[in-house]
Design an enzyme around this catalytic site. Structure first.
Site, mmCIF file in Angstrom:
data_model
loop_
_atom_site.group_PDB
_atom_site.id
_atom_site.type_symbol
_atom_site.label_atom_id
_atom_site.label_comp_id
_atom_site.label_asym_id
_atom_site.label_seq_id
_atom_site.Cartn_x
_atom_site.Cartn_y
_atom_site.Cartn_z
ATOM 1 N N GLY A 89 0.818 -1.194 0.002
ATOM 2 C CA GLY A 89 0.006 0.094 0.077
ATOM 3 C C GLY A 89 1.029 1.385 -0.026
ATOM 4 N N ASP A 255 1.630 -11.389 6.762
ATOM 5 C CA ASP A 255 2.059 -10.788 5.650
ATOM 6 C C ASP A 255 3.344 -10.218 6.035
ATOM 7 O OD1 ASP A 255 -0.110 -9.411 7.481
ATOM 8 O OD2 ASP A 255 0.684 -7.388 6.769
HETATM 9 P P1 AMP Z 1 1.954 -3.015 8.161
HETATM 10 O O1 AMP Z 1 1.074 -3.173 9.570
HETATM 11 O O2 AMP Z 1 2.842 -1.859 8.410
HETATM 12 O O3 AMP Z 1 2.687 -4.380 7.793
HETATM 13 O O4 AMP Z 1 0.963 -2.657 7.006
HETATM 14 C C1 AMP Z 1 -0.150 -3.555 6.536
HETATM 15 C C2 AMP Z 1 -0.802 -3.039 5.344
HETATM 16 O O5 AMP Z 1 -0.959 -1.428 5.595
HETATM 17 C C3 AMP Z 1 0.183 -3.035 4.236
HETATM 18 O O6 AMP Z 1 -0.374 -3.748 3.190
HETATM 19 C C4 AMP Z 1 0.631 -1.736 4.007
HETATM 20 O O7 AMP Z 1 1.006 -1.783 2.691
HETATM 21 C C5 AMP Z 1 -0.745 -1.011 4.426
HETATM 22 N N1 AMP Z 1 -0.187 0.295 4.664
HETATM 23 C C6 AMP Z 1 0.515 0.728 5.913
HETATM 24 N N2 AMP Z 1 0.545 2.252 5.739
HETATM 25 C C7 AMP Z 1 0.067 2.448 4.816
HETATM 26 C C8 AMP Z 1 0.033 3.903 4.250
HETATM 27 N N3 AMP Z 1 0.326 5.080 4.733
HETATM 28 N N4 AMP Z 1 -0.740 4.025 3.040
HETATM 29 C C9 AMP Z 1 -1.212 2.981 2.399
HETATM 30 N N5 AMP Z 1 -1.179 1.709 2.831
HETATM 31 C C10 AMP Z 1 -0.552 1.499 4.097
HETATM 32 MG MG MG Z 2 3.670 -5.166 6.441
#
Ligand code: AMP
Ligand code: MG
Length: 497
Positions: A89, A255
């Site tokens: 994302g 993930d």
């Molecule tokens: P994480 O908890 O950091 O592993 O993120 C979980 C999901 O949320 C992943 O698919 C990331 O790409 C998405 N994500 C986290 N932060 C953002 C953001 N600021 N904008 C878009 N997608 C995000």
């Molecule tokens: Mg992640």
């Protein structure tokens, strides 16, 4: 001449594995830090990267020749709940290179703007989390723990809106691959058996190219079983390595688990100060699902989710496939125990096969937990104590009741004597596995505050330099080895997205 010798393989997978997406340009890119040694290992010219064109590329303002930017799709169990579609994302995989060791490495820009998987997010990253990931991932590498690496951090000149407005940044991250357990889950959950096979073949090809490191994959009669065995083994070793330095990943969703066995996604991670296996720092991990001591069990749970996706590949008939998966998963605990127990024994200057070494280590950990002893300081000071019994004083001080240590040390000295190594050699071996310096939470926070509030990157540079030599005593930087006031148990981390 092309600046970067890209050799992209993930884009050759079917279209439904990713969406093509160039990074979104930022207002005013400025290089905060370039990892020159890593750049050179990747076959990139550090001077070019540090120049105008290089910094524009690292910020996402320029797509270099040979790059083929994509956001990859994946799913994942987040805190146990299955989310059928996640995906990059806020990260764009700009391409792959073959490094000087012949290993394929992904170059990904994290915080590079929205993609088709951004949902409601802005696709951006704030400066604080970028510096945290840069510092902690490089500290992990210096500790000798498999991890994604930080190639560069670039300030964007834009602001990102979180609870407040914060300076934005982009992290250039390098990984052996970005294939996650969740990548397999995405296709398996959709019943797309063909894609699961293609992904497994791709992962196997990566492992085969690494046959030097993972001979199990190349010689195997059952390649998919070998793939699973390899992921299980790497994950068991990885989690053992985490525990041995007091690392809490904090968000071990499927993930966030790489099948390459690298530590990935440094969001709410943190290191223990006082030893307590129940420690979880993350503000969103209210029930301690991802607490320090839960990590082996969670790794196995995640690997079980991976094994489920591979069932159709493991054998024609279902019962045989389940049997193969169970046999592969049964390999986790012995592998983990051997790595963890052996590592603990080494931390005490003992050999794991010395009778009583493992029980002695367990006894020490129980005493540390009961008496709020700092994990890193206890083991580091034991190195001195192994050399000079007078140094016991420094270890005793770490226990609320110092006599709790005395009771343990008697038996330790007996076993050291049985081991028969001379004290100087023992201490040297112990110093090579017990770091003096870890990224202490209070120093990481102070470093981030200096950068975000005062644009002062001095503490970042200094801490990074200290953490690049974690096993060396660095008397001039002794303050970075100190435990925080109060033992650090009330420290909280945030995902910072
Ligand atoms: P994480 O908890 O950091 O592993 O993120 C979980 C999901 O949320 C992943 O698919 C990331 O790409 C998405 N994500 C986290 N932060 C953002 C953001 N600021 N904008 C878009 N997608 C995000
Ligand atoms: Mg992640």
């Amino acid at each position: 001449m092309t600046a970067i010798p890209f050799d992209n393989s993930y884009v050759r997978l079917p279209d439904r594995f990713f969406s093509r997406r160039a990074p979104t340009p930022v207002a005013a890119p400025r290089l905060i830090r370039l990892n020159r040694a890593l750049a050179a290992n990747l076959g990139m010219d550090p001077d070019w990267l540090a120049g105008l064109a290089g910094v524009e590329m690292l910020a996402g303002n320029r797509v270099p020749e040979g790059a083929d930017p994509i956001a990859t799709v994946y799913a994942g169990h987040q805190f146990g709940n299955f989310v059928p579609q996640l995906g990059d994302g806020r990260a764009v995989l700009i391409g792959e290179v073959i490094d000087r060791d012949g290993q394929r490495r992904d170059i990904q820009l994290k915080g590079a703007g929205p993609t088709s998987f951004s949902r409601r997010g802005d696709g951006r990253a704030a400066l604080g989390p970028v510096l945290r990931e840069y510092l902690v991932s490089e500290a992990m590498a210096a500790l000798g723990i498999p991890t994604t690496r930080a190639l560069a951090a670039v300030a964007t000149g834009d602001q990102v809106l979180r609870e407040t407005r914060l300076p934005g940044a982009v992290l250039a991250r390098v990984a052996a691959s970005h294939i996650r357990v969740g990548t397999f889950q995405y296709f398996a959950a959709r019943g797309d058996a063909e894609a699961v096979r293609a992904l497994a073949d791709h992962a196997l090809a990566l492992a085969l190219a690494l046959a030097r490191h993972y001979p199990e994959a190349s010689s195997a009669e059952h390649p998919y079983r070998a793939l699973l065995d390899g992921v299980v083994a790497r994950q068991a070793d990885l989690v053992a390595a985490w525990l041995l330095v007091g690392f809490v990943h904090g968000v071990m969703n499927t993930d966030n688990m790489s099948v390459a066995g690298e530590t990935i996604d440094y969001g709410p991670c943190a290191f223990l100060d006082d030893y307590d296996p129940r420690t979880s720092f993350s503000s969103i991990d209210a029930h301690g699902r991802y607490a320090y001591g839960q990590q082996p069990g969670i790794a196995l749970w995640n690997l079980t989710r991976l094994a489920e996706t591979l069932l159709p590949l493991l054998a024609e008939d279902e019962a045989a496939a389940v049997e193969a998966a169970e046999a592969a998963l049964a390999g986790f605990s012995p592998r983990f125990e051997a790595a963890y127990r052996g590592g603990l024994a080494h931390k005490l200057g003992l050999s794991a096969d010395l009778d009583g070494a493992v029980a002695l280590a367990d006894d020490l950990l129980a005493r540390m937990a009961g008496d709020q002893a700092d994990f890193t300081l206890t083991f580091r000071r034991l190195c001195d104590a192994a050399e000079r019994p007078e140094a016991d004083a420094g270890v005793r001080d770490l226990f609320v009741d110092p006599t709790v240590y005395d009771g343990w040390a008697v038996r330790w000295r007996e076993l050291l004597a049985e081991g028969g190594r001379n004290p100087t050699a023992t201490a040297a071996a112990m110093r090579a596995v017990n770091p003096a310096f870890i990224p202490r939470n209070h120093h990481v926070e102070a470093m981030i505050a200096a950068a975000v509030e005062r644009a002062d990157f001095g503490p970042f540079e200094e801490l990074l330099a200290v953490l690049s030599r974690p096993y060396d005593d660095q008397p001039a930087h002794a303050r970075y080895a100190e435990a925080p006031e109060g033992g650090g148990a009330d420290y909280r981390t945030f995902c910072g997205t």
